[in-house]
Design an enzyme around this catalytic site. Structure first.
Site: not given
Length: 363
Positions: A278, A326, A338
């Site tokens: 990520c 994240h 993402h």
């Protein structure tokens, strides 16, 4: 005749019984804990499996970002060690040239009748001994004194460089140890998640995949499954920065890059160009826009201007979970691009899919 009766077994009472019970419960827990062994209760519903798998992926991502930070520290320490070793080699070469000069002077002194004690000391002693006894230099004057003082200064510089190199080597060793620890944690969590998914039937697994937990499917903004949207969410869509309504040209270029990454696989620790995790994706997107971001989620959130969820604009970094484990790249209309987790390619998803923890706007 000797007795062959079976020894009488003692019953467990008091503290012994409580200890045995505690150990039994601990053993049972170690068998059933999904976080450690990956074994799922066969009676779990797909929804319960999804919840447990999501938790494992979150834990794996926290460990991944810690791994990324430790790797960055190791890479930096390794580079520093290399520079210090080069510096040590250069300083040693200069020291050797100075000692050659001293040798030439001593040889000339010998031919003329004797060697100055300070010169003899510089030639015969170890560097540390020379520094301890270098007070003799004060008894020398002229060119010899300059050269001897240079020798002492060079030796002090070498000692300082050596100490710095030792410190960096210790930092490198510590970072490498942390790398190994975080790697084991990541692999354990991902193995447990996969074991849970493997216990499902094909139909149950499809239901979990359709919810956006695993596989390449996607969800619409309301969280319901939409197969056409799922296809678009992972298809590489050529889009020019000029088509993106972003607060800056750089933000538009970052978003355009993220679109080109759609469909690429998530690989923990990866920074491209064929796979990303990520924070690796957001770092690469903004690098394409000419902006250098740090490597981890917990450092990226401190870059640029902090913005609220209501102020989000395309190109902003959006962060999730209380541990800021994240990150995605906001593209507008409540959506982000993402890299979710292993088994799920880079995709478009609603930011409402995970608990929002903050956002920042690089510049």
């Amino acid at each position: 005749m000797a007795s062959h009766r079976k020894p009488k077994q003692r019953s467990l009472t008091g503290t012994t019984a409580r200890t045995a019970a505690t150990l039994a419960m601990a053993g049972a827990a170690s068998v059933t804990a999904f976080g450690e062994t990956g074994h799922a209760d066969p009676q779990l519903s797909p929804g319960e499996v999804k919840s447990q798998v999501d938790a494992l992926y979150e834990q794996a991502e926290q460990a991944t970002e810690q791994y990324n930070g430790a790797k960055e520290a190791a890479d930096n320490a390794r580079a520093d060690v290399s520079k210090l070793q080069d510096e040590m080699a250069r300083r040693t070469a200069r020291l050797n040239r100075t000692r050659d000069q001293i040798g030439a002077i001593a040889a000339a002194q010998y031919r003329s009748g004797g060697i100055d004690p300070a010169m003899q000391l510089a030639l015969d002693s170890t560097p540390d001994t020379y520094l301890e006894r270098a007070a003799l230099v004060d008894q020398v004057s002229g060119r010899e004194a300059v050269i001897l003082r240079t020798l002492g200064q060079q030796q002090r510089e070498i000692n300082t460089t050596h100490e710095a190199a030792d410190a960096k080597l210790a930092a490198l060793s510590d970072a490498q140890t942390k790398l190994a620890e975080h790697k084991r944690t990541i692999e354990t969590k991902l193995h447990a998640a996969q074991a849970l998914l493997d216990r499902l039937t094909a139909t149950q697994r499809a239901a979990v995949d359709d919810s956006g937990t695993a596989g390449a499917g996607g969800t619409d903004g309301a969280g319901s499954t939409n197969s056409a949207h799922a296809d678009r969410s992972t298809a590489r869509v050529p889009i020019a920065p000029g088509e993106i309504h972003a607060p800056s040209a750089r933000a538009a270029r970052a978003v355009a890059f993220a679109y080109t990454a759609l469909g690429l696989p998530y690989v923990w620790g990866a920074t491209g160009p064929s796979s990303y995790d990520c924070s690796g994706l957001t770092q690469a997107a903004w690098k394409a826009a000419g902006v250098s971001l740090p490597r981890t989620t917990y450092t990226q959130i401190n870059v640029g201007q902090r913005v609220s969820e209501s102020q989000l604009q395309p190109g902003d970094l959006v962060f999730f979970y209380s541990g800021i484990s994240h990150v995605g790249l906001y593209i507008g209309n409540g959506q982000m691009i993402h890299a979710p987790h292993p088994g799920a390619p880079i995709r478009i998803a609603p930011i409402s899919q995970m608990p929002f923890s903050g956002a920042s706007r690089p510049s």
